[in-house]
Motif scaffolding. Structure first.
Motif, PDB file in Angstrom:
ATOM      1  N   VAL A   1      35.810  40.314  35.749  1.00 42.06           N
ATOM      2  CA  VAL A   1      35.244  39.405  36.737  1.00 42.06           C
ATOM      3  C   VAL A   1      33.790  39.776  36.951  1.00 42.06           C
TER       4      VAL A   1
ATOM      5  N   SER B   1      31.032  38.731  39.309  1.00 41.76           N
ATOM      6  CA  SER B   1      30.690  37.957  40.504  1.00 41.76           C
ATOM      7  C   SER B   1      29.197  37.818  40.705  1.00 41.76           C
TER       8      SER B   1
ATOM      9  N   LEU C   1      37.472  34.060  33.532  1.00 41.85           N
ATOM     10  CA  LEU C   1      36.907  32.820  34.083  1.00 41.85           C
ATOM     11  C   LEU C   1      37.616  31.634  33.444  1.00 41.85           C
TER      12      LEU C   1
ATOM     13  N   TRP D   1      36.912  32.552  38.896  1.00 46.49           N
ATOM     14  CA  TRP D   1      37.324  33.832  38.344  1.00 46.49           C
ATOM     15  C   TRP D   1      38.782  34.090  38.713  1.00 46.49           C
ATOM     16  N   THR D   2      39.391  35.047  38.033  1.00 46.60           N
ATOM     17  CA  THR D   2      40.813  35.312  38.267  1.00 46.60           C
ATOM     18  C   THR D   2      41.095  35.854  39.665  1.00 46.60           C
TER      19      THR D   2
ATOM     20  N   LEU E   1      32.574  30.327  40.512  1.00 45.07           N
ATOM     21  CA  LEU E   1      31.531  30.753  39.592  1.00 45.07           C
ATOM     22  C   LEU E   1      30.162  30.487  40.210  1.00 45.07           C
TER      23      LEU E   1
END
Length: 318
Positions: free
Chosen positions: A65, A67, A90, A99-100, A105
């Motif tokens: 991820v 961020s 993603l 994202w998981t 995003l």
């Protein structure tokens, strides 16, 4: 929050600086074989996006991820090979790219944005910094797994003579992962305590006790995830790089009492000395006055016999 009873303690001289303390931390608090401290783990075996995520969740935390911009470029600098495509955590949902961990995003580093692909890879072979590419989720590619994430910052909520309370926010990724925190506190010694995270709260609060009064401590907080490999029965320990802070306990009340007692005694000594000095001055002045009167009286006494003798002589003559 509870804590594990096992601790690791390391002695080091009081005069050592922070870089020496960090060295002690690495040597004394390193984990057993199987530890992985990197935040991102590159898996070379090609898999579909869903299979890659399943592997990451079984062995690490999840697919990577990213961020923030900082995390994106940190991953770029860590890529081990420049001719591969790596799945990221993603994917496209009805509400957009996520994202998981559920975050939207915010990056804009698309190499080529298209509407057909629903999963995103990072294309290492592209020379530009824009390396995100939407692909079909069934394609097989290498992938990047995400390790545990330590808190970005730690707050000191309360400090007393012998204990303090700390708290930190837990990222969305770590809230869905079974993990614990290693908290290493270094004063005259380094001691490591473990605090499990056992709920889905976004805030972690702990209390550290048995500290020394008026002492400065360096504190390191690391997130740790443990996985057991079902095939080899080997335990994998993943520990994130620590977040460091500095805190100092307050001065003991006993120290205050002793200070004021000493101050009172010093004031008493000054007062007694002043009275003694005044007494000596007054006594000296009194002695000088008395001495002066005695000298005058002696002179009178010496004159009186002569006068009496003259009176007798006058009586005899007249």
């Amino acid at each position: 929050m509870g804590k594990h009873m096992n601790t690791a303690v390391c002695m080091f001289p009081n005069e050592m600086q922070i870089h020496q303390q960090l060295a002690v931390l690495v040597v004394c608090c390193s984990l057993a074989t199987g530890q992985i401290s990197s935040r991102y783990i590159f898996i070379q075996e090609p898999m579909p996006w869903a299979k890659g995520r399943e592997y990451c969740q079984s062995h690490f935390v999840d697919l990577a991820v990213l961020s923030t911009e900082k995390e994106y470029f940190a991953l770029l600098s860590a890529i081990p090979m420049n001719n591969a495509s790596f799945w990221l955590g993603l994917h496209k949902e009805s509400s957009g790219w996520k994202w998981t961990n559920g975050e939207q995003l915010r990056l804009t580093h698309w190499y080529n944005y298209n509407h057909e692909g629903h999963c995103v890879s990072l294309e290492a072979m592209f020379e530009e910094d824009d390396k995100l590419l939407a692909r079909s989720c069934n394609e097989q590619h290498s992938f990047v797994c995400q390790g545990p994430v330590s808190p970005q910052s730690v707050s000191v909520d309360f400090v007393n003579i012998d204990h303090m309370k700390l708290s930190w926010n837990i990222s969305a990724l770590m809230q869905t992962t079974s993990h614990y925190y290693n908290v290493t506190i270094c004063g005259f010694i380094c001691e490591m305590l473990s605090y499990p995270y056992n709920n889905s709260s976004s805030l972690m609060s702990i209390s550290i006790s048995n500290l020394s009064a008026a002492t400065e401590y360096f504190i390191y907080v690391s997130a740790v995830v443990i996985h057991l490999d079902q095939e080899t029965s080997r335990k994998w320990i993943l520990q994130a790089n620590p977040t460091m802070l500095k805190a100092k306990t307050v001065t003991s009340n006993k120290t205050h009492i002793i200070f004021f007692i000493v101050l009172d005694l010093f004031s008493l000594v000054l007062m007694v000395s002043s009275f003694w000095y005044i007494y000596q001055v007054v006594k000296k002045k009194s002695t000088e006055r008395v001495g002066g009167r005695l000298s005058a009286g002696s002179a009178i006494v010496e004159l009186i016999p002569h006068r009496i003798g003259l009176e007798k002589l006058e009586n005899v003559i007249f």
